[in-house]
Design a protein around this motif. Sequence first.
Motif, short mmCIF file in Angstrom:
data_model
loop_
_atom_site.label_atom_id
_atom_site.label_comp_id
_atom_site.label_asym_id
_atom_site.label_seq_id
_atom_site.Cartn_x
_atom_site.Cartn_y
_atom_site.Cartn_z
N MET A 80 109.81 53.19 63.44
CA MET A 80 110.58 51.56 63.93
C MET A 80 109.65 50.41 63.44
SD MET A 80 113.46 50.50 63.76
CE MET A 80 114.61 51.73 64.42
N PRO A 81 107.82 51.02 64.12
CA PRO A 81 107.24 49.78 63.18
C PRO A 81 107.04 49.23 62.34
CG PRO A 81 106.32 50.80 65.33
CD PRO A 81 107.79 51.92 64.87
N GLN A 82 107.28 50.71 61.56
CA GLN A 82 107.16 50.90 59.65
C GLN A 82 108.06 50.68 58.88
OE1 GLN A 82 105.09 54.96 60.65
NE2 GLN A 82 103.63 53.65 57.90
N MET A 83 109.01 50.76 59.65
CA MET A 83 110.26 50.08 58.92
C MET A 83 110.73 49.08 59.47
SD MET A 83 112.55 52.98 57.34
CE MET A 83 112.70 54.40 57.66
N VAL A 84 110.08 48.33 60.51
CA VAL A 84 110.22 46.53 60.68
C VAL A 84 108.77 46.10 59.17
CG1 VAL A 84 108.69 44.87 62.44
CG2 VAL A 84 110.75 46.35 63.01
N GLU A 85 107.84 47.64 59.16
CA GLU A 85 106.94 46.39 58.49
C GLU A 85 107.29 46.53 56.57
OE1 GLU A 85 102.91 48.56 58.82
OE2 GLU A 85 102.98 47.65 61.01
N THR A 86 108.18 48.00 56.42
CA THR A 86 108.48 47.69 55.37
C THR A 86 109.98 46.20 55.16
OG1 THR A 86 108.12 50.57 55.37
CG2 THR A 86 110.36 49.71 54.24
N TYR A 87 110.30 46.50 56.33
CA TYR A 87 111.39 45.84 55.79
C TYR A 87 110.65 44.04 55.49
CZ TYR A 87 115.21 42.29 56.88
OH TYR A 87 115.89 41.09 56.56
N ASN A 88 109.91 43.73 56.28
CA ASN A 88 108.82 42.53 56.57
C ASN A 88 108.39 42.35 54.65
OD1 ASN A 88 109.89 41.14 58.88
ND2 ASN A 88 108.58 42.44 59.88
N LYS A 89 107.59 43.17 54.38
CA LYS A 89 106.81 43.01 53.85
C LYS A 89 108.03 42.67 52.38
CE LYS A 89 103.95 46.36 50.13
NZ LYS A 89 103.52 47.25 50.09
N PHE A 90 109.57 43.34 51.92
CA PHE A 90 110.13 43.71 50.71
C PHE A 90 110.99 42.53 50.70
CE2 PHE A 90 108.37 47.59 50.38
CZ PHE A 90 107.71 47.22 49.09
N LYS A 91 111.32 41.74 52.02
CA LYS A 91 113.10 41.04 52.70
C LYS A 91 112.97 40.03 50.76
CE LYS A 91 110.78 38.42 56.13
NZ LYS A 91 111.21 38.39 57.48
N GLN A 92 111.77 39.61 51.05
CA GLN A 92 111.66 38.25 50.22
C GLN A 92 111.75 38.15 48.85
OE1 GLN A 92 109.18 39.82 51.70
NE2 GLN A 92 107.64 40.44 49.73
#
Length: 170
Positions: free
Chosen positions: A74-86
């Motif tokens: 889950m922490p890596q899923m959060v990082e992935t989302y934060n990296k690509f949400k923009q």
Amino acid sequence: MTTSQRTWIKPAAIGAAVLALAGIGYATFSQQQQAPDVTFITIAGQKISSQELRGKVVMVNFWATSCATCVKEMPQMVETYNKFKQDGLEFVAVAMSYDRPDYVLNYTETRKLPFKVALDSGGDLAKQFGDVNMTPTTFVIGKDGKILKRYLGEPDFASLHALLQKSLKS
């Protein structure tokens, strides 16, 4: 027909049949499957239809609070989302039907999950996504609504990021 002619006809026929079956198998598996037409209901009560998500790259992650691999990734899923949400990535984490809603809500709030979290109370979403029963299972859906990749278990995040980067730019 001579004996020498008969000896090569049988292997040739078998070879042709194998090539034909291989071609059918390749054509079947190389075609991308359309993501199901579903409506997610978030823990906040928001309804999100897959139709609303068309034109966007979407990750759908089936998970459970009782799943050790889910909690680990889950922490890596959060990082992935934060990296690509923009870049336009949408993310819906779908809690399995056996996961208690109060556990899901507590986990979401204490970890401050930045993406949408949905409940699959009746198990309908898991069924429509091909009878998902192993967690975590993550789908990457392209802008055209087709499933680009299905990850069973924790994904290789480097390849996932490469796929997202490519998909978001197209």
